[in-house]
Motif scaffolding. Structure first.
Motif, PDB file in Angstrom:
ATOM      1  N   ALA A  18       0.841  -1.198   0.000  1.00 53.92           N
ATOM      2  CA  ALA A  18       0.000   0.000   0.000  1.00 53.92           C
ATOM      3  C   ALA A  18       0.874   1.244   0.000  1.00 53.92           C
ATOM      4  O   ALA A  18       1.985   1.240   0.531  1.00 53.92           O
ATOM      5  N   GLU A  19       0.377   2.280  -0.624  1.00 51.59           N
ATOM      6  CA  GLU A  19       1.086   3.554  -0.665  1.00 51.59           C
ATOM      7  C   GLU A  19       0.196   4.657  -0.115  1.00 51.59           C
ATOM      8  O   GLU A  19      -1.030   4.575  -0.166  1.00 51.59           O
ATOM      9  N   LEU A  20       0.857   5.681   0.380  1.00 53.73           N
ATOM     10  CA  LEU A  20       0.160   6.860   0.849  1.00 53.73           C
ATOM     11  C   LEU A  20      -0.297   7.702  -0.338  1.00 53.73           C
ATOM     12  O   LEU A  20       0.288   7.632  -1.419  1.00 53.73           O
ATOM     13  N   ILE A  66       6.632   6.508   3.620  1.00 52.34           N
ATOM     14  CA  ILE A  66       6.501   7.847   3.044  1.00 52.34           C
ATOM     15  C   ILE A  66       7.419   7.986   1.833  1.00 52.34           C
ATOM     16  O   ILE A  66       6.988   8.457   0.766  1.00 52.34           O
ATOM     17  N   LEU A  67       8.672   7.561   1.982  1.00 47.88           N
ATOM     18  CA  LEU A  67       9.618   7.664   0.868  1.00 47.88           C
ATOM     19  C   LEU A  67       9.156   6.837  -0.334  1.00 47.88           C
ATOM     20  O   LEU A  67       9.171   7.325  -1.466  1.00 47.88           O
ATOM     21  N   ARG A  68       8.753   5.600  -0.089  1.00 47.85           N
ATOM     22  CA  ARG A  68       8.288   4.733  -1.184  1.00 47.85           C
ATOM     23  C   ARG A  68       7.099   5.368  -1.905  1.00 47.85           C
ATOM     24  O   ARG A  68       7.022   5.376  -3.134  1.00 47.85           O
ATOM     25  N   TYR A  84       8.388   8.416  -3.950  1.00 49.07           N
ATOM     26  CA  TYR A  84       9.141   7.994  -5.132  1.00 49.07           C
ATOM     27  C   TYR A  84       8.238   7.395  -6.204  1.00 49.07           C
ATOM     28  O   TYR A  84       8.551   7.461  -7.390  1.00 49.07           O
ATOM     29  N   SER A  85       7.104   6.826  -5.800  1.00 48.26           N
ATOM     30  CA  SER A  85       6.197   6.234  -6.783  1.00 48.26           C
ATOM     31  C   SER A  85       5.433   7.300  -7.571  1.00 48.26           C
ATOM     32  O   SER A  85       4.865   7.014  -8.618  1.00 48.26           O
ATOM     33  N   LYS A  86       5.409   8.512  -7.051  1.00 48.40           N
ATOM     34  CA  LYS A  86       4.768   9.626  -7.746  1.00 48.40           C
ATOM     35  C   LYS A  86       5.799  10.254  -8.686  1.00 48.40           C
ATOM     36  O   LYS A  86       6.991  10.078  -8.541  1.00 48.40           O
ATOM     37  N   ASP A  87       5.320  11.030  -9.598  1.00 45.72           N
ATOM     38  CA  ASP A  87       6.228  11.756 -10.475  1.00 45.72           C
ATOM     39  C   ASP A  87       6.770  12.947  -9.699  1.00 45.72           C
ATOM     40  O   ASP A  87       6.069  13.929  -9.493  1.00 45.72           O
ATOM     41  N   MET A  88       8.012  12.845  -9.251  1.00 42.38           N
ATOM     42  CA  MET A  88       8.630  13.913  -8.462  1.00 42.38           C
ATOM     43  C   MET A  88       9.266  14.987  -9.351  1.00 42.38           C
ATOM     44  O   MET A  88       9.765  15.984  -8.838  1.00 42.38           O
TER      45      MET A  88
END
Length: 191
Positions: free
Chosen positions: A11-13, A107-109, A112-116
């Protein structure tokens, strides 16, 4: 016949980028208003969903002077409410275990999964606040991992900021604005 266990789901935030006041270069993270705001007093409001009817209702704190704008948004917009609650549900068990490393990695994962690309700021808590010291410590570690990105928060969870200052864990790229109207206002002038 023995059933196979389902594959683990990571799961991701949920984050958003920009809003009516902030540019798309600002990543935004939120938690549910009131439920995650231990320092709130004058603005304490929270939304809950009735388990039978499924209807959201807003509850104001005993010392409420004005209603929290973020809670009002959660009352009106189901998607907003669900995204903030999703984040809180993922983080709360780790915070209860004081699992700073686990929260930091989550939080980091998720980031990073978003387009930063193009993100130069992160607003931590358009809604919500630092509900535990370990959760606060996780965000300090996250900001340390992004030294070229500015992080900022408005907070009433001032004891965590004071402890973070004393421990030297607040990185130079993290800025705080102490919000008045909370249980810890006396710490604003002192620190």
């Amino acid at each position: 016949m023995k059933q196979k266990a389902p594959a683990p789901v990571t799961a991701e935030l949920k984050f958003s980028k920009g809003n009516n006041k902030l540019p798309k270069s600002t990543m935004i993270f939120s938690l549910p208003a009131g439920h995650s705001c231990p320092g709130a007093k004058d603005c304490k409001s929270s939304v809950s969903v009735d388990p039978v009817t499924g209807r959201p209702t807003i509850t104001d704190g005993e010392a409420k002077v004005f209603r929290c704008y973020a809670a009002t948004s959660e009352l009106i917009y189901k998607g907003v409410r669900e995204a903030r609650q999703h984040n809180f549900n993922l983080l709360t068990p780790m915070a209860q275990q004081k699992d700073v490393k686990g929260m930091t990695e989550l939080i980091l994962r998720s980031m990073y999964s978003k387009d930063m690309k193009g993100v130069d700021r992160v607003r931590v808590h358009e809604s919500g606040d630092y509900f535990s010291l370990s959760y606060f410590q996780a965000w300090m570690a996250v900001a340390t991992a992004f030294p070229n990105v500015k992080f900022y928060s408005y907070t009433k969870s001032l004891p965590h900021v004071v402890k973070g200052q004393a421990a030297g864990i607040i990185p130079p790229n993290f800025l705080f604005t102490a919000s008045k109207g909370g249980h810890f206002d006396y710490l604003i002038e002192r620190h």
